[in-house]
Design a protein around this motif. Structure first.
Motif, PDB file in Angstrom:
ATOM      1  N   LEU A  48       0.829  -1.203   0.000  1.00  0.00           N
ATOM      2  CA  LEU A  48       0.000   0.000   0.000  1.00  0.00           C
ATOM      3  C   LEU A  48       0.869   1.260   0.000  1.00  0.00           C
ATOM      4  O   LEU A  48       0.659   2.173  -0.797  1.00  0.00           O
ATOM      5  CB  LEU A  48      -0.898  -0.031   1.250  1.00  0.00           C
ATOM      6  CG  LEU A  48      -2.171   0.805   1.240  1.00  0.00           C
ATOM      7  CD1 LEU A  48      -3.094   0.403   0.109  1.00  0.00           C
ATOM      8  CD2 LEU A  48      -2.904   0.628   2.569  1.00  0.00           C
ATOM      9  N   ASN A  51       2.559   1.915  -3.264  1.00  0.00           N
ATOM     10  CA  ASN A  51       1.650   1.957  -4.418  1.00  0.00           C
ATOM     11  C   ASN A  51       1.791   0.745  -5.328  1.00  0.00           C
ATOM     12  O   ASN A  51       1.676   0.858  -6.556  1.00  0.00           O
ATOM     13  CB  ASN A  51       1.848   3.239  -5.236  1.00  0.00           C
ATOM     14  CG  ASN A  51       1.325   4.449  -4.495  1.00  0.00           C
ATOM     15  OD1 ASN A  51       0.237   4.396  -3.911  1.00  0.00           O
ATOM     16  ND2 ASN A  51       2.085   5.533  -4.490  1.00  0.00           N
ATOM     17  N   ILE A  52       2.059  -0.401  -4.734  1.00  0.00           N
ATOM     18  CA  ILE A  52       2.197  -1.630  -5.525  1.00  0.00           C
ATOM     19  C   ILE A  52       0.833  -2.295  -5.693  1.00  0.00           C
ATOM     20  O   ILE A  52       0.463  -2.733  -6.779  1.00  0.00           O
ATOM     21  CB  ILE A  52       3.216  -2.593  -4.863  1.00  0.00           C
ATOM     22  CG1 ILE A  52       4.614  -1.976  -4.925  1.00  0.00           C
ATOM     23  CG2 ILE A  52       3.192  -3.968  -5.527  1.00  0.00           C
ATOM     24  CD1 ILE A  52       5.653  -2.652  -4.068  1.00  0.00           C
ATOM     25  N   ALA A  53       0.071  -2.351  -4.621  1.00  0.00           N
ATOM     26  CA  ALA A  53      -1.255  -2.966  -4.657  1.00  0.00           C
ATOM     27  C   ALA A  53      -2.046  -2.474  -3.455  1.00  0.00           C
ATOM     28  O   ALA A  53      -1.467  -1.972  -2.494  1.00  0.00           O
ATOM     29  CB  ALA A  53      -1.137  -4.490  -4.615  1.00  0.00           C
ATOM     30  N   ALA A  54      -3.372  -2.580  -3.525  1.00  0.00           N
ATOM     31  CA  ALA A  54      -4.220  -2.195  -2.382  1.00  0.00           C
ATOM     32  C   ALA A  54      -5.013  -3.419  -1.957  1.00  0.00           C
ATOM     33  O   ALA A  54      -6.058  -3.725  -2.538  1.00  0.00           O
ATOM     34  CB  ALA A  54      -5.133  -1.048  -2.768  1.00  0.00           C
ATOM     35  N   HIS A  56      -6.494  -5.627   1.447  1.00  0.00           N
ATOM     36  CA  HIS A  56      -6.824  -5.510   2.865  1.00  0.00           C
ATOM     37  C   HIS A  56      -7.383  -6.804   3.412  1.00  0.00           C
ATOM     38  O   HIS A  56      -7.998  -7.585   2.693  1.00  0.00           O
ATOM     39  CB  HIS A  56      -7.867  -4.405   3.070  1.00  0.00           C
ATOM     40  CG  HIS A  56      -7.371  -3.032   2.743  1.00  0.00           C
ATOM     41  ND1 HIS A  56      -6.765  -2.226   3.678  1.00  0.00           N
ATOM     42  CD2 HIS A  56      -7.373  -2.330   1.593  1.00  0.00           C
ATOM     43  CE1 HIS A  56      -6.422  -1.076   3.105  1.00  0.00           C
ATOM     44  NE2 HIS A  56      -6.783  -1.117   1.845  1.00  0.00           N
ATOM     45  N   GLY A  92      -8.575  -7.341  -2.768  1.00  0.00           N
ATOM     46  CA  GLY A  92      -8.135  -6.015  -3.164  1.00  0.00           C
ATOM     47  C   GLY A  92      -7.829  -5.957  -4.640  1.00  0.00           C
ATOM     48  O   GLY A  92      -8.318  -6.792  -5.414  1.00  0.00           O
ATOM     49  N   VAL A  93      -7.036  -4.952  -5.000  1.00  0.00           N
ATOM     50  CA  VAL A  93      -6.789  -4.683  -6.415  1.00  0.00           C
ATOM     51  C   VAL A  93      -5.297  -4.584  -6.705  1.00  0.00           C
ATOM     52  O   VAL A  93      -4.525  -4.038  -5.900  1.00  0.00           O
ATOM     53  CB  VAL A  93      -7.525  -3.373  -6.843  1.00  0.00           C
ATOM     54  CG1 VAL A  93      -7.117  -2.187  -5.996  1.00  0.00           C
ATOM     55  CG2 VAL A  93      -7.360  -3.098  -8.320  1.00  0.00           C
ATOM     56  N   LYS A  95      -3.142  -3.685 -10.325  1.00  0.00           N
ATOM     57  CA  LYS A  95      -3.194  -3.357 -11.762  1.00  0.00           C
ATOM     58  C   LYS A  95      -4.585  -3.584 -12.338  1.00  0.00           C
ATOM     59  O   LYS A  95      -4.729  -4.206 -13.399  1.00  0.00           O
ATOM     60  CB  LYS A  95      -2.147  -4.162 -12.520  1.00  0.00           C
ATOM     61  CG  LYS A  95      -0.712  -3.745 -12.170  1.00  0.00           C
ATOM     62  CD  LYS A  95       0.319  -4.497 -12.976  1.00  0.00           C
ATOM     63  CE  LYS A  95       1.720  -4.067 -12.573  1.00  0.00           C
ATOM     64  NZ  LYS A  95       2.768  -4.940 -13.107  1.00  0.00           N
ATOM     65  N   GLY A  96      -5.595  -3.120 -11.625  1.00  0.00           N
ATOM     66  CA  GLY A  96      -6.972  -3.219 -12.110  1.00  0.00           C
ATOM     67  C   GLY A  96      -7.633  -4.565 -11.876  1.00  0.00           C
ATOM     68  O   GLY A  96      -8.847  -4.691 -11.967  1.00  0.00           O
ATOM     69  N   LYS A  97      -6.820  -5.590 -11.598  1.00  0.00           N
ATOM     70  CA  LYS A  97      -7.342  -6.951 -11.419  1.00  0.00           C
ATOM     71  C   LYS A  97      -7.808  -7.176  -9.983  1.00  0.00           C
ATOM     72  O   LYS A  97      -7.179  -6.709  -9.035  1.00  0.00           O
ATOM     73  CB  LYS A  97      -6.232  -7.980 -11.703  1.00  0.00           C
ATOM     74  CG  LYS A  97      -5.736  -7.954 -13.126  1.00  0.00           C
ATOM     75  CD  LYS A  97      -6.673  -8.717 -14.019  1.00  0.00           C
ATOM     76  CE  LYS A  97      -6.134  -8.753 -15.431  1.00  0.00           C
ATOM     77  NZ  LYS A  97      -7.120  -9.338 -16.339  1.00  0.00           N
TER      78      LYS A  97
END
Lengths: 203, 203
Positions: A48, A51-54, A56, A92-93, A95-97
């Motif tokens: 997080l 800024n690699i992935a979000a 939780h 979570g997300v 790259k849009g996935k």
């Protein structure tokens, strides 16, 4: 209480030193006393911040029965019960996935018991795969501290084998064959996104 | 207590009849007494059953302080407090894409107060957009029963306007201009996925 020795050196209670030592030693990966969940949460915080992935962890679902509202203070839940989750614990997300997974550990050195999962979770994983989501489990063998990423489609195959009267666990050989070992790191600790990148060609 | 009349007909207390009546009337869409959350949950159940999308409401996050473990029964939480959520309430997957949203309603007929959102949620939405997730809010004007889908990028613009000293709400005109009205339906009730399909060209 903080105070100094007559020579001006600050007094540090022995207990703290022990804790500090343990902290310094913790990257030896043996007897760290960290749970899989803690390692994953710290990994997700790192993702997080960078800024690699979000991703939780979902809160534990509870059935709230009684709530008190004391004057001038926050509401207090006085009676509640743990409910069985209908989904997996993490999502979570990246790259849009859509990313979705569950993490479990076992003390068993040679196989992973399927009783670690329950029907609702298996059904949820099937739904996620139908929606083209990325779904997997992180399986940790506590004794050897090995963590494997096993894609949900493989877990579902082993689950079906059990339902058809087969064995109630996945052998470690099978996990080594179908899964992917994630080496423990410093930052991030359990770099499962790197494997996802590789498996789904997302980089 | 259940008991029968002397003629064998079962006694039904009057209160139950009233409830039943209300249930039959609820599709008139006026004074249904349904909350936005209930409508969204029923919509999500429909999406799930029809294999359209897998979207869930996250459990309310609680800080558990005291748990009792009575013998031979389930653990009872005796003291817990509500925590502020660090994310939005709903997320899931649609055609492989990550979907994330928050739902709020207002009694105000002419504008939507931004105090309905808090800093953590706004920050979370920014993160989701950076990860190319699909993020939006469902805004309901209770008095007119209108529901609008407003993409997070627009909400963030209005939030910034407030931070820069501007108005603390979004006018209804602005919501009509930048948002998308979702007509209430029978099944699904709030067909937000249809709008997402259109906006992101996913069909």
């Amino acid at each position: 209480m903080n105070f100094n020795y007559p020579n001006g050196k600050r007094y540090i209670p022995e207990k703290k030193e022990t804790i500090k030592l343990k902290k310094e030693k913790k990257w030896s990966y043996s007897n760290r006393g960290m749970t899989l969940e803690e390692d994953i949460n710290i990994t997700n915080e790192y993702y997080l911040e960078q800024n690699i992935a979000a991703i939780h962890k979902k809160p534990t679902p509870l059935q709230i029965v009684q709530v008190d509202y004391p004057k001038r203070s926050a509401a207090v839940i006085k009676e509640a019960y743990f409910k069985q989750a209908s989904t997996t614990d993490y999502n979570g997300v990246y790259k849009g996935k859509y990313i979705d997974f569950e993490a479990k550990e076992t003390q068993n050195p040679t196989s992973f018991p399927l009783k670690n999962f329950h029907d609702h979770q298996i059904k949820h994983m099937e739904t996620i795969l139908k929606q083209d989501g990325i779904c997997f489990v992180l399986l940790r063998f506590s004794l050897t501290e090995e963590i494997f990423l096993l894609e949900a489609q493989h877990l579902l195959t082993f689950w079906k084998r059990m339902e058809d009267g087969g064995r109630k666990s996945i052998t470690k050989d099978e996990i080594e064959h179908f899964g992917h070992l994630i080496p423990l790191g410093y930052q991030p600790r359990i770099d499962y996104i790197k494997k996802i990148d590789y498996l789904y060609r997302l980089s």
